[in-house]
Design a protein around this motif. Structure first.
Motif, PDB file in Angstrom:
ATOM      1  N   LEU A 160      20.687  85.968   2.821  1.00  0.00           N
ATOM      2  CA  LEU A 160      22.065  85.648   2.447  1.00  0.00           C
ATOM      3  C   LEU A 160      22.995  85.777   3.655  1.00  0.00           C
ATOM      4  O   LEU A 160      23.924  84.969   3.823  1.00  0.00           O
ATOM      5  N   GLN A 161      22.757  86.791   4.488  1.00  0.00           N
ATOM      6  CA  GLN A 161      23.547  86.919   5.713  1.00  0.00           C
ATOM      7  C   GLN A 161      23.358  85.696   6.612  1.00  0.00           C
ATOM      8  O   GLN A 161      24.315  85.155   7.165  1.00  0.00           O
ATOM      9  N   LEU A 162      22.096  85.255   6.757  1.00  0.00           N
ATOM     10  CA  LEU A 162      21.834  84.074   7.571  1.00  0.00           C
ATOM     11  C   LEU A 162      22.529  82.847   6.991  1.00  0.00           C
ATOM     12  O   LEU A 162      23.117  82.045   7.734  1.00  0.00           O
ATOM     13  N   ALA A 163      22.452  82.691   5.675  1.00  0.00           N
ATOM     14  CA  ALA A 163      23.090  81.541   5.035  1.00  0.00           C
ATOM     15  C   ALA A 163      24.604  81.557   5.257  1.00  0.00           C
ATOM     16  O   ALA A 163      25.210  80.513   5.521  1.00  0.00           O
ATOM     17  N   TRP A 164      25.218  82.728   5.149  1.00  0.00           N
ATOM     18  CA  TRP A 164      26.659  82.847   5.366  1.00  0.00           C
ATOM     19  C   TRP A 164      27.028  82.475   6.797  1.00  0.00           C
ATOM     20  O   TRP A 164      28.003  81.755   7.031  1.00  0.00           O
ATOM     21  N   LEU A 165      26.219  82.949   7.759  1.00  0.00           N
ATOM     22  CA  LEU A 165      26.478  82.621   9.165  1.00  0.00           C
ATOM     23  C   LEU A 165      26.319  81.128   9.429  1.00  0.00           C
ATOM     24  O   LEU A 165      27.073  80.539  10.200  1.00  0.00           O
ATOM     25  N   LYS A 166      25.324  80.533   8.791  1.00  0.00           N
ATOM     26  CA  LYS A 166      25.134  79.082   8.952  1.00  0.00           C
ATOM     27  C   LYS A 166      26.324  78.311   8.393  1.00  0.00           C
ATOM     28  O   LYS A 166      26.780  77.326   8.995  1.00  0.00           O
ATOM     29  N   LEU A 167      26.846  78.758   7.259  1.00  0.00           N
ATOM     30  CA  LEU A 167      28.021  78.101   6.686  1.00  0.00           C
ATOM     31  C   LEU A 167      29.229  78.212   7.604  1.00  0.00           C
ATOM     32  O   LEU A 167      30.095  77.343   7.613  1.00  0.00           O
ATOM     33  N   ARG A 168      29.271  79.281   8.394  1.00  0.00           N
ATOM     34  CA  ARG A 168      30.351  79.469   9.359  1.00  0.00           C
ATOM     35  C   ARG A 168      30.101  78.728  10.674  1.00  0.00           C
ATOM     36  O   ARG A 168      30.862  78.877  11.630  1.00  0.00           O
ATOM     37  N   GLY A 169      29.016  77.951  10.724  1.00  0.00           N
ATOM     38  CA  GLY A 169      28.732  77.133  11.896  1.00  0.00           C
ATOM     39  C   GLY A 169      27.885  77.791  12.957  1.00  0.00           C
ATOM     40  O   GLY A 169      27.719  77.250  14.061  1.00  0.00           O
ATOM     41  N   LYS A 170      27.301  78.960  12.634  1.00  0.00           N
ATOM     42  CA  LYS A 170      26.476  79.657  13.620  1.00  0.00           C
ATOM     43  C   LYS A 170      25.129  78.953  13.770  1.00  0.00           C
ATOM     44  O   LYS A 170      24.525  78.518  12.798  1.00  0.00           O
ATOM     45  N   ARG A 171      24.671  78.817  15.022  1.00  0.00           N
ATOM     46  CA  ARG A 171      23.354  78.244  15.287  1.00  0.00           C
ATOM     47  C   ARG A 171      22.318  79.363  15.347  1.00  0.00           C
ATOM     48  O   ARG A 171      22.575  80.432  15.906  1.00  0.00           O
ATOM     49  N   VAL A 172      21.153  79.100  14.776  1.00  0.00           N
ATOM     50  CA  VAL A 172      20.108  80.128  14.668  1.00  0.00           C
ATOM     51  C   VAL A 172      18.838  79.654  15.353  1.00  0.00           C
ATOM     52  O   VAL A 172      18.354  78.547  15.092  1.00  0.00           O
ATOM     53  N   VAL A 173      18.315  80.488  16.252  1.00  0.00           N
ATOM     54  CA  VAL A 173      17.042  80.257  16.936  1.00  0.00           C
ATOM     55  C   VAL A 173      16.112  81.401  16.569  1.00  0.00           C
ATOM     56  O   VAL A 173      16.531  82.565  16.527  1.00  0.00           O
ATOM     57  N   TRP A 174      14.874  81.089  16.306  1.00  0.00           N
ATOM     58  CA  TRP A 174      13.887  82.114  15.929  1.00  0.00           C
ATOM     59  C   TRP A 174      12.663  81.983  16.824  1.00  0.00           C
ATOM     60  O   TRP A 174      12.047  80.921  16.878  1.00  0.00           O
ATOM     61  N   THR A 175      12.310  83.055  17.529  1.00  0.00           N
ATOM     62  CA  THR A 175      11.053  83.093  18.275  1.00  0.00           C
ATOM     63  C   THR A 175       9.977  83.708  17.395  1.00  0.00           C
ATOM     64  O   THR A 175      10.119  84.853  16.932  1.00  0.00           O
ATOM     65  N   VAL A 176       8.906  82.971  17.166  1.00  0.00           N
ATOM     66  CA  VAL A 176       7.792  83.453  16.341  1.00  0.00           C
ATOM     67  C   VAL A 176       6.815  84.212  17.238  1.00  0.00           C
ATOM     68  O   VAL A 176       6.077  83.608  18.016  1.00  0.00           O
ATOM     69  N   HIS A 177       6.840  85.526  17.124  1.00  0.00           N
ATOM     70  CA  HIS A 177       5.923  86.361  17.898  1.00  0.00           C
ATOM     71  C   HIS A 177       4.611  86.593  17.148  1.00  0.00           C
ATOM     72  O   HIS A 177       3.550  86.718  17.768  1.00  0.00           O
ATOM     73  N   ASN A 178       4.707  86.693  15.824  1.00  0.00           N
ATOM     74  CA  ASN A 178       3.531  86.889  14.968  1.00  0.00           C
ATOM     75  C   ASN A 178       3.732  86.057  13.701  1.00  0.00           C
ATOM     76  O   ASN A 178       4.868  85.882  13.247  1.00  0.00           O
ATOM     77  N   LEU A 179       2.640  85.581  13.121  1.00  0.00           N
ATOM     78  CA  LEU A 179       2.775  84.795  11.889  1.00  0.00           C
ATOM     79  C   LEU A 179       3.238  85.676  10.737  1.00  0.00           C
ATOM     80  O   LEU A 179       4.058  85.268   9.909  1.00  0.00           O
ATOM     81  N   THR A 180       2.693  86.876  10.640  1.00  0.00           N
ATOM     82  CA  THR A 180       3.212  87.942   9.783  1.00  0.00           C
ATOM     83  C   THR A 180       3.058  89.231  10.578  1.00  0.00           C
ATOM     84  O   THR A 180       2.314  89.277  11.565  1.00  0.00           O
ATOM     85  N   SER A 181       3.743  90.279  10.170  1.00  0.00           N
ATOM     86  CA  SER A 181       3.663  91.530  10.915  1.00  0.00           C
ATOM     87  C   SER A 181       2.240  92.067  10.889  1.00  0.00           C
ATOM     88  O   SER A 181       1.472  91.822   9.958  1.00  0.00           O
ATOM     89  N   HIS A 182       1.883  92.806  11.927  1.00  0.00           N
ATOM     90  CA  HIS A 182       0.482  93.153  12.161  1.00  0.00           C
ATOM     91  C   HIS A 182      -0.143  93.987  11.048  1.00  0.00           C
ATOM     92  O   HIS A 182      -1.301  93.791  10.705  1.00  0.00           O
ATOM     93  N   GLU A 183       0.598  94.930  10.494  1.00  0.00           N
ATOM     94  CA  GLU A 183       0.042  95.767   9.431  1.00  0.00           C
ATOM     95  C   GLU A 183       0.768  95.518   8.112  1.00  0.00           C
ATOM     96  O   GLU A 183       1.036  96.439   7.347  1.00  0.00           O
ATOM     97  N   SER A 184       1.079  94.266   7.857  1.00  0.00           N
ATOM     98  CA  SER A 184       1.836  93.919   6.658  1.00  0.00           C
ATOM     99  C   SER A 184       1.056  94.271   5.393  1.00  0.00           C
ATOM    100  O   SER A 184      -0.116  93.923   5.246  1.00  0.00           O
ATOM    101  N   LYS A 185       1.729  94.983   4.472  1.00  0.00           N
ATOM    102  CA  LYS A 185       1.114  95.332   3.187  1.00  0.00           C
ATOM    103  C   LYS A 185       1.304  94.219   2.160  1.00  0.00           C
ATOM    104  O   LYS A 185       0.617  94.202   1.138  1.00  0.00           O
ATOM    105  N   ARG A 186       2.229  93.324   2.430  1.00  0.00           N
ATOM    106  CA  ARG A 186       2.517  92.226   1.503  1.00  0.00           C
ATOM    107  C   ARG A 186       2.643  90.919   2.280  1.00  0.00           C
ATOM    108  O   ARG A 186       3.727  90.334   2.369  1.00  0.00           O
TER     109      ARG A 186
END
Length: 379
Positions: A93-119
């Motif tokens: 929701l924070q990201l969506a609000w920032l996008k509505l305000r015109g903020k540009r978002v870049v995401w660097t994918v370091h891992n497909l999921t976190s290394h010890e993800s339980k879910r």
């Protein structure tokens, strides 16, 4: 190394403002990238995922032209499924609000999921939403880009490949091999396999130690240097060192000058990872001209010289696969220095300056021409 499609010159007008989220002050990757970006006319501030629009961290985000996301497990995951859902929704929701305000978002994918993800499935669904919001998705190799698109289902137009920089200028000069071995108390005639870095379950040290037990050679040493994640891992490694004198376990934080010493003392760097998308450890080893034992993962192999690595089969029993790789290193002992030099030659041309320029180019293609270099504006 592959080069990005867009190159840039430093902007001549006001600095471009970027917020890294999250930002870890002790992370050498983020620190070096931020310093390189500053030289490109990009000012970086760090923010916490929980304060994107709150007063404590929101001001940095509000002033930023770009919000650059990195590792998101702390932003999305919690101890229970319900808390994970709630936490993830708040962040999105924070990201969506920032996008509505015109903020540009870049995401660097370091891992497909976190290394010890339980879910992992829940995390994957949340990350797909992040990818849908992001204006650009950065990866460090072409192979990683293909995997990211398969997992997150985002359009190819969003994808940019920005290779990981080397670490050649980030650490003190390595002492000569003989001096390094004397400094850390390792015999000159042993073949040293080095594991260096944070010690966590996904990194496969249990399989590495099992593989060592199958090898009869008494003239080898597995040097394990780094901070264990927890006391259980620490106790396991201490017990392994007591059982087998070839296991040399040195727990704790490793200062930069000691990184150089350990790398110089090693014959081979071994990365027995169970699963991985991108590894700064491979770039670190290559920066010190070391041959590397790596998993058969295309996104890892892509940035290294094929003749500088020994690949173990991730579909095989991990103990047998690592034992085969270590045996190959023993058999090729006289070639190891040459193999390491091949890795160094492969990565030497792509440092933080190049990575900073490529990352800044991605930022500027998202913004009005006032933030672009003259060369880009002409295009």
């Amino acid at each position: 190394m592959p080069t990005p499609a867009i190159q840039t010159e430093q902007a001549t007008d006001s600095p471009l403002q970027v917020a890294f989220c999250p930002y870890f002050e002790d992370n050498p990757y983020q620190g070096s990238l931020a310093a390189a970006l500053e030289k490109q006319g990009v000012h970086v501030e760090g923010v916490r995922p929980t304060t994107l629009i709150a007063s404590r961290g929101g001001s940095a985000v509000q002033q930023a032209d770009i919000l650059h996301l990195h590792w998101l497990d702390h932003a999305l995951l919690a101890n229970s499924l319900s808390k994970t859902f709630s936490k993830g929704c708040v962040f999105l929701l924070q990201l969506a609000w920032l996008k509505l305000r015109g903020k540009r978002v870049v995401w660097t994918v370091h891992n497909l999921t976190s290394h010890e993800s339980k879910r992992p499935q829940t995390e994957l669904r949340l990350l797909r939403r992040v990818a849908s919001v992001a204006d650009r998705v950065l990866v460090h190799s072409n192979a990683a880009g293909k995997l990211a698109q398969q997992q997150y289902k985002f359009p190819t137009a969003k994808l940019r490949v920005v290779p990981h920089a080397n670490y050649i200028d980030d650490y003190p000069a390595a002492p000569p091999r003989d001096n390094a071995r004397r400094a850390i108390g390792v015999p000159q005639d042993e073949l040293v396999f080095l594991f260096l870095g944070a010690i966590r379950p996904y990194k496969g040290l249990e399989a590495l130690l099992s593989a060592l037990r199958t090898l009869p050679d008494a003239g080898i040493r597995v040097l394990i240097v780094g901070k264990p994640l927890n006391s259980s891992i620490d106790e396991t490694l201490r017990a392994a060192a007591e059982r087998d004198g070839r296991v040399d376990y040195r727990p704790g934080f490793v200062p930069d000058e000691e990184v150089s010493t350990y790398m110089s003392a090693a014959d081979v760097v071994v990365l027995p990872y169970r699963r991985v998308l991108t590894s700064g450890s491979t770039l670190l080893a290559a920066s010190f001209a070391k041959p590397i034992i790596v998993p058969n993962v295309e996104s890892i192999k892509e940035g290294l010289d094929p003749e500088g690595i020994i690949v173990f089969d991730t579909d095989q029993d991990p103990t047998l696969a690592l034992a085969d790789a270590m045996t190959t290193a023993i058999q090729q002992r006289m070639e190891l220095a040459h193999m390491g030099q091949r890795n160094f030659d492969r990565v030497v041309a792509w440092g933080w300056t190049e990575m900073g320029a490529a990352t800044a180019a991605v930022y500027r293609e998202l913004l009005p021409s006032s933030h672009r270099s003259t060369e880009q504006a002409e295009r």
